[in-house]
Structures are given as structure tokens and as C-alpha cells.
Design a protein around this motif. Sequence first.
Motif, PDB file in Angstrom:
ATOM      1  N   TYR A  94       3.787  -9.677   1.404  1.00 33.16           N
ATOM      2  CA  TYR A  94       4.879  -8.787   0.497  1.00 33.16           C
ATOM      3  C   TYR A  94       5.813  -8.253   1.563  1.00 33.16           C
ATOM      4  CZ  TYR A  94       1.450  -9.117  -3.243  1.00 33.16           C
ATOM      5  OH  TYR A  94       0.833  -9.636  -4.573  1.00 33.16           O
TER       6      TYR A  94
ATOM      7  N   TYR B 106       1.560  -7.305   4.668  1.00 34.30           N
ATOM      8  CA  TYR B 106       2.869  -6.465   4.371  1.00 34.30           C
ATOM      9  C   TYR B 106       3.458  -6.299   5.446  1.00 34.30           C
ATOM     10  CZ  TYR B 106      -0.747  -5.570   0.265  1.00 34.30           C
ATOM     11  OH  TYR B 106      -1.683  -5.758  -0.591  1.00 34.30           O
TER      12      TYR B 106
ATOM     13  N   ARG C 177      10.757 -12.056  -8.556  1.00 38.49           N
ATOM     14  CA  ARG C 177      10.426 -10.718  -8.008  1.00 38.49           C
ATOM     15  C   ARG C 177       9.855  -9.713  -9.148  1.00 38.49           C
ATOM     16  NH1 ARG C 177      10.601 -12.985  -3.407  1.00 38.49           N
ATOM     17  NH2 ARG C 177      12.315 -12.568  -1.676  1.00 38.49           N
TER      18      ARG C 177
ATOM     19  N   TRP D 178       7.161  -7.706  -3.929  1.00 36.07           N
ATOM     20  CA  TRP D 178       6.694  -6.301  -3.579  1.00 36.07           C
ATOM     21  C   TRP D 178       5.478  -5.867  -4.252  1.00 36.07           C
ATOM     22  CZ3 TRP D 178      10.428  -4.476  -0.259  1.00 36.07           C
ATOM     23  CH2 TRP D 178      11.861  -5.102  -0.109  1.00 36.07           C
ATOM     24  N   HIS D 179       4.908  -4.976  -3.539  1.00 38.18           N
ATOM     25  CA  HIS D 179       3.573  -4.413  -4.082  1.00 38.18           C
ATOM     26  C   HIS D 179       3.548  -2.945  -4.236  1.00 38.18           C
ATOM     27  CE1 HIS D 179      -0.963  -3.823  -4.121  1.00 38.18           C
ATOM     28  NE2 HIS D 179      -1.078  -5.122  -4.347  1.00 38.18           N
TER      29      HIS D 179
ATOM     30  N   ARG E  17       5.069  -2.194   0.627  1.00 36.52           N
ATOM     31  CA  ARG E  17       4.560  -1.488  -0.322  1.00 36.52           C
ATOM     32  C   ARG E  17       4.885  -0.015   0.052  1.00 36.52           C
ATOM     33  NH1 ARG E  17      -2.043  -2.050   1.103  1.00 36.52           N
ATOM     34  NH2 ARG E  17      -1.800  -1.577   3.305  1.00 36.52           N
TER      35      ARG E  17
END
Length: 296
Positions: A211, A180, A267, A238-239, A214
Motif C-alpha cells: 500500500y 506499507y 483506487r 491506500w489502507h 495508511r
Amino acid sequence: MVITVSAQGDADYIRLQDAIDSLATAGGAPVTIRIKPGVYEEKITIPAAAPPILLLGEDRDRTILTWSDNAHTLGADGQPLGTFRSGTLNVLAESFTAENVTIRNASGPGTGQAVAAFVDAGRAVFRNAALLGDQDTLYTGQGLQYYNDCYIEGDVDYIFGAATAVFDRCTLHNKRSRGYITAASTPEGTRFGYVFLDCKITSGEGVRDVYLGRPWRPYAHVAFIRTVMDGSVAAEGWHNWGQPDREETSRYEEFASSGSGADAAARVAWSRQLSAAEAADYRIIEIFRGWHPEGY
């Protein structure tokens, strides 16, 4: 006022921290600390009472501030330092600028959270700086922060915190798969969190499924504007950190992303693609509420 630091001893000070400590009696006038090339193995703290400091290296790649604390390192009290005390460079002052330096946490991969720079300043500027680490490389605590032409690397949450920060023409380097880049904790009601302008995302060989961010806290805000993304970026982008409720409050945005990792159609549905008119509002002077860091 100008003072000099050299690991070779041909300056006012050998240790950078000694130079910083000497400023306690210098009054509030701005100070330039010129650092000659060398490896400075020190844990550095810029205290809250420090005057405005320009930390000026001669050569980014040869002027290296390095230490290797991590969250599990035992402090003087015999207790683990934790993430927030693990930093190599810790900036607590109201006004700080660093140019042409490398700041490294050498703890290494797999050692947990290990901060290279903890920046908890009112206004901070980093130009042509390299921030090297693995997990939690850059901790943006609070205030307004500007990173220009910087190189920042890591693997998990390697840019994290609550500050309003602009990354202008920076390179973000992903070191491992399924990582991330950001973990923003933007306070509720804050218009801007992290804004990446004309940046580039690169990666090590074989790195994938990274990612863009987050949400460390519910109101995380991150925007990538005109960023070139390589194939290491996960298609969904994205997470939610396993907390679906944060999809309702987080603001994750992109405009004109390009490269093999920039598939807008793939996305997550709870992120946004900005219009050209919306993206035009992402100007530095607007993000920083009238402060412009050029010349700062």
C-alpha cells in the motif's frame, strides 16, 4: 569550519560522534564534516544545540553509518528502547544537511521497528543519501524536510511521522509483500504532509500488494505526483488501518501516476486524483512556506 572523519585514522577524528561532540565549543557558525569512505559502526546523535551541519560523504555507497538497535533492544536502563530511541542517526538540531552517505539500521527483517534515521529538525536536507532498513526505516519527527535523489527501502511503514516532507526524484524500494510505504501522522490543520515529486517505486522479486500509505493519525496527508509505480503497489492503493473513520479525515492524493501499479480506476473511493491545476500548487516553495532548500 571544516573537520574531517576517517575510519582509517587519517583525519581529525576516527569516530563521527566524536567529531560532532567537538562542536559544543565551536559556536554557532556552520560546520562541514567531511567523511571519508568507510563503515562507521556508531549510533549517531546530532544534538539540538548543534550549529548548522553539512555531513558530507565522498561516496554514498562506500560511506556507511550503521547500527542495529530495534524497539526490543535493551537500553542502559534495562528497558526496551522502543521505536523512537532505535535510530542509527538521530537529528535533533535546527539545521542539518547530509549528502553522499548511506544510513543503515542493520537489525534485520522480523526484528520489529528499527529506525535508520530519526529526523526531528527544524529544517533538514538529505541529498543523494541511502536510507536502509526494514520496518520504520525513516522517522520524520517534525519540521520541514527535503529528500533529493535519495534511495529509501523498507517493508512496513518505512516512511512515517508528522513532518512536512518533500521527496524529490527519490526511489522507494518495497522489500516484502503486503507492506506499507507511508504512515503519516500529519497534524490537523497542516496543509502538506508527505509530497512525492517525480519519484519511482521499485520492489524485490515477487513482492506485491504493497500500500502507498495508511494513516498513523487521523489527518494523514500524502500526495504522489508523477510517480512511476511498479506492480508491487496494491491496486486499491491506500489502507485505512482498520479504522474506517480515518477515511473521512485522511487526504490521500495522486496525480499522473504511471506504471503497472498506477491504476487510478482501482483506487479506494476515499482517495483523490488531483486535477492538473491542483497538482500545480505542489511546488517546493509553496509546500515549505517560502523556504527553498536548494543550496541549503
